[in-house]
Write an enzyme that holds these catalytic residues in place. Structure first.
Site, PDB file in Angstrom:
ATOM      1  N   LYS A  13      29.548  37.953  48.265  1.00 34.81           N
ATOM      2  CA  LYS A  13      29.371  37.181  47.023  1.00 34.81           C
ATOM      3  C   LYS A  13      29.462  35.670  47.266  1.00 34.81           C
ATOM      4  O   LYS A  13      28.667  34.913  46.719  1.00 34.81           O
ATOM      5  CB  LYS A  13      30.511  37.506  46.045  1.00 34.81           C
ATOM      6  CG  LYS A  13      30.232  38.555  45.049  1.00 34.81           C
ATOM      7  CD  LYS A  13      31.469  38.757  44.189  1.00 34.81           C
ATOM      8  CE  LYS A  13      32.704  38.877  45.056  1.00 34.81           C
ATOM      9  NZ  LYS A  13      33.970  38.937  44.375  1.00 34.81           N
ATOM     10  N   ARG A  88      36.503  40.778  35.024  1.00 37.75           N
ATOM     11  CA  ARG A  88      36.876  41.914  35.869  1.00 37.75           C
ATOM     12  C   ARG A  88      37.402  43.077  35.042  1.00 37.75           C
ATOM     13  O   ARG A  88      37.663  44.147  35.597  1.00 37.75           O
ATOM     14  CB  ARG A  88      37.968  41.488  36.846  1.00 37.75           C
ATOM     15  CG  ARG A  88      37.442  40.997  38.181  1.00 37.75           C
ATOM     16  CD  ARG A  88      38.611  40.412  38.958  1.00 37.75           C
ATOM     17  NE  ARG A  88      38.537  40.652  40.363  1.00 37.75           N
ATOM     18  CZ  ARG A  88      38.176  39.728  41.261  1.00 37.75           C
ATOM     19  NH1 ARG A  88      37.803  38.536  40.882  1.00 37.75           N
ATOM     20  NH2 ARG A  88      38.189  40.016  42.525  1.00 37.75           N
ATOM     21  N   ARG A 127      38.709  38.950  58.948  1.00 34.92           N
ATOM     22  CA  ARG A 127      37.937  37.831  58.409  1.00 34.92           C
ATOM     23  C   ARG A 127      38.820  36.568  58.340  1.00 34.92           C
ATOM     24  O   ARG A 127      39.990  36.639  57.983  1.00 34.92           O
ATOM     25  CB  ARG A 127      37.460  38.223  57.004  1.00 34.92           C
ATOM     26  CG  ARG A 127      36.811  37.105  56.239  1.00 34.92           C
ATOM     27  CD  ARG A 127      36.225  37.596  54.944  1.00 34.92           C
ATOM     28  NE  ARG A 127      37.166  37.565  53.842  1.00 34.92           N
ATOM     29  CZ  ARG A 127      36.811  37.645  52.554  1.00 34.92           C
ATOM     30  NH1 ARG A 127      35.534  37.806  52.236  1.00 34.92           N
ATOM     31  NH2 ARG A 127      37.716  37.612  51.603  1.00 34.92           N
ATOM     32  N   ARG A 154      43.242  34.891  54.886  1.00 33.92           N
ATOM     33  CA  ARG A 154      43.701  34.909  53.498  1.00 33.92           C
ATOM     34  C   ARG A 154      44.810  35.940  53.380  1.00 33.92           C
ATOM     35  O   ARG A 154      44.712  37.017  53.959  1.00 33.92           O
ATOM     36  CB  ARG A 154      42.530  35.328  52.599  1.00 33.92           C
ATOM     37  CG  ARG A 154      42.054  34.232  51.698  1.00 33.92           C
ATOM     38  CD  ARG A 154      40.797  34.621  50.997  1.00 33.92           C
ATOM     39  NE  ARG A 154      40.969  35.702  50.038  1.00 33.92           N
ATOM     40  CZ  ARG A 154      40.004  36.101  49.212  1.00 33.92           C
ATOM     41  NH1 ARG A 154      38.833  35.519  49.230  1.00 33.92           N
ATOM     42  NH2 ARG A 154      40.215  37.083  48.375  1.00 33.92           N
ATOM     43  N   ARG A 165      42.704  46.188  46.967  1.00 33.25           N
ATOM     44  CA  ARG A 165      41.717  45.289  46.340  1.00 33.25           C
ATOM     45  C   ARG A 165      40.398  46.007  46.127  1.00 33.25           C
ATOM     46  O   ARG A 165      39.770  45.880  45.079  1.00 33.25           O
ATOM     47  CB  ARG A 165      41.481  44.058  47.216  1.00 33.25           C
ATOM     48  CG  ARG A 165      42.468  42.956  46.953  1.00 33.25           C
ATOM     49  CD  ARG A 165      42.402  41.899  48.026  1.00 33.25           C
ATOM     50  NE  ARG A 165      41.130  41.224  48.079  1.00 33.25           N
ATOM     51  CZ  ARG A 165      40.621  40.680  49.189  1.00 33.25           C
ATOM     52  NH1 ARG A 165      41.261  40.773  50.326  1.00 33.25           N
ATOM     53  NH2 ARG A 165      39.476  40.053  49.140  1.00 33.25           N
TER      54      ARG A 165
HETATM   55  P1  ADP Z   1      37.842  39.210  46.167  1.00 36.11           P
HETATM   56  O1  ADP Z   1      37.216  38.786  47.464  1.00 36.11           O
HETATM   57  O2  ADP Z   1      38.972  40.169  46.333  1.00 36.11           O
HETATM   58  O3  ADP Z   1      36.858  39.597  45.107  1.00 36.11           O
HETATM   59  P2  ADP Z   1      38.592  36.785  44.738  1.00 36.11           P
HETATM   60  O4  ADP Z   1      38.723  35.569  45.564  1.00 36.11           O
HETATM   61  O5  ADP Z   1      37.473  36.874  43.773  1.00 36.11           O
HETATM   62  O6  ADP Z   1      38.626  37.966  45.754  1.00 36.11           O
HETATM   63  O7  ADP Z   1      39.960  37.045  43.919  1.00 36.11           O
HETATM   64  C1  ADP Z   1      41.179  37.136  44.607  1.00 36.11           C
HETATM   65  C2  ADP Z   1      42.265  37.666  43.686  1.00 36.11           C
HETATM   66  O8  ADP Z   1      42.418  36.803  42.533  1.00 36.11           O
HETATM   67  C3  ADP Z   1      42.024  39.047  43.089  1.00 36.11           C
HETATM   68  O9  ADP Z   1      42.371  40.084  43.979  1.00 36.11           O
HETATM   69  C4  ADP Z   1      42.970  38.969  41.862  1.00 36.11           C
HETATM   70  O10 ADP Z   1      44.317  39.106  42.249  1.00 36.11           O
HETATM   71  C5  ADP Z   1      42.797  37.548  41.372  1.00 36.11           C
HETATM   72  N1  ADP Z   1      41.715  37.424  40.372  1.00 36.11           N
HETATM   73  C6  ADP Z   1      40.552  36.727  40.512  1.00 36.11           C
HETATM   74  N2  ADP Z   1      39.793  36.835  39.408  1.00 36.11           N
HETATM   75  C7  ADP Z   1      40.486  37.609  38.526  1.00 36.11           C
HETATM   76  C8  ADP Z   1      40.239  38.115  37.214  1.00 36.11           C
HETATM   77  N3  ADP Z   1      39.103  37.814  36.559  1.00 36.11           N
HETATM   78  N4  ADP Z   1      41.178  38.903  36.625  1.00 36.11           N
HETATM   79  C9  ADP Z   1      42.308  39.194  37.262  1.00 36.11           C
HETATM   80  N5  ADP Z   1      42.613  38.773  38.503  1.00 36.11           N
HETATM   81  C10 ADP Z   1      41.729  37.988  39.137  1.00 36.11           C
END
Ligand code: ADP
Length: 216
Positions: A13, A88, A127, A154, A165
Site C-alpha cells: 500500500k 478500518r 522488513r 518497526r 496484525r
Molecule cells: P499496517 O501496515 O499494519 O496496515 P499501518 O501503518 O497502517 O500498518 O497502521 C499501524 C497500526 O496503527 C495498526 O496496526 C493500528 O494499531 C493503528 N491504526 C492505524 N489506522 C487505524 C485505524 N483506522 N483504526 C484503528 N487503528 C489504526
C-alpha cells in the site's frame, strides 16, 4: 480525486500510495504514519497508542475518527486525498460517510491490493523502514536511499505482532470493503508482481469509469 486504499500489512500500500501521490499531486494520509509520529513526539495520544500499536491491535474508533476529521479539513486536501489505513471498522466507515457528505465530496475509487497471507508474512519478516520518510526496504539494507538515515525495524513488524496484525486486518477490516462494494467503487488489484506492473493496474483502475457519478 479522492481515493481509499486497502491492503493487509505488507501488501504494498505504502509504495502505491507514494506513486499515486506523485501522479495526482494530492496528499497521502496514512493513519499508521500519523500515529507513529504522535508516538515519536511523545504526545499524550502517542503514549496511549504506543502499546496498542506494539501489540498489533486497533486504536479506538473515537480517536481515529477525530484524527481523520481534523486531517482532511487541512488546506492541502482541497484537491483531494489518498486515505490509507482508514476506515478500518464499520463505525469508522459510517463516520467517514458523514464527513464526506459535510464536505460535499465522494470517493472516486476504493482500491484493494490483494496478497496471499504467506507472501505477507514473508515480506514483513525482516522488513526495515526509514525512521524519517517511512520508506520500506528488504532485510539487510543499511540506509535509506532518499535521506541516508539508518533503517530500523518497526516495532509492530516484530514477529509476535505480525500475525495478529494480519488476522485483525482480514477479520475486521476486509468486511469494511462491503460497505463500498454496493456503490460499485471497489477495484481489486493483484498485489503479486513487479511494482511497475501493480502501479499500471492501480492507475488503470483509478481512471476507469465507475457506475457512479464523476468526481466533483
Ligand atoms: P499496517 O501496515 O499494519 O496496515 P499501518 O501503518 O497502517 O500498518 O497502521 C499501524 C497500526 O496503527 C495498526 O496496526 C493500528 O494499531 C493503528 N491504526 C492505524 N489506522 C487505524 C485505524 N483506522 N483504526 C484503528 N487503528 C489504526
Amino acid at each position: 480525486m479522492n481515493l481509499l486504499l486497502y491492503g493487509a500489512p505488507g501488501s504494498g500500500k505504502g509504495t502505491q500510495a507514494n506513486m499515486l501521490r506523485g501522479h495526482f499531486g494530492i496528499p497521502h494520509i496514512a493513519t499508521g504514519d500519523m500515529l507513529r509520529a504522535e508516538i515519536q513526539a511523545e504526545t499524550p495520544l502517542g503514549r496511549e497508542a504506543q502499546p496498542i500499536l506494539a501489540a498489533g491491535q486497533y486504536v479506538s474508533d473515537e480517536i481515529m475518527i477525530a484524527m481523520i476529521r481534523n486531517r482532511v479539513r487541512q488546506p492541502d486536501c482541497g484537491r483531494g486525498f489518498i486515505i490509507d489505513g482508514f476506515p478500518r471498522t464499520i463505525p469508522q466507515a459510517v463516520a467517514l460517510d458523514t464527513l464526506m457528505a459535510e464536505l460535499s465530496r465522494h470517493f472516486d475509487r476504493v482500491l484493494y491490493l490483494q496478497v496471499p497471507v504467506d507472501e505477507l508474512l514473508r515480506r514483513l519478516s525482516g522488513r526495515l523502514v526509514c525512521p524519517l520518510c517511512q520508506r520500506t526496504y528488504p532485510p539487510g539494507t543499511a540506509a535509506c536511499e532518499a535521506d541516508g538515515k539508518t533503517l530500523v525495524q518497526r516495532e509492530d513488524d516484530k514477529v509476535e505482532a505480525v500475525r495478529p496484525r494480519i488476522e485483525i486486518y482480514l477479520s475486521k477490516t476486509i468486511p469494511v470493503l462491503d460497505h463500498y462494494r454496493g456503490e460499485g467503487l471497489v477495484s481489486e488489484i493483484d498485489g503479486m508482481g513487479t511494482i511497475d506492473d501493480i502501479s499500471r493496474q492501480v492507475l488503470a483502475a483509478v481512471t476507469a469509469p465507475t457506475g457512479k457519478r464523476q468526481s466533483a
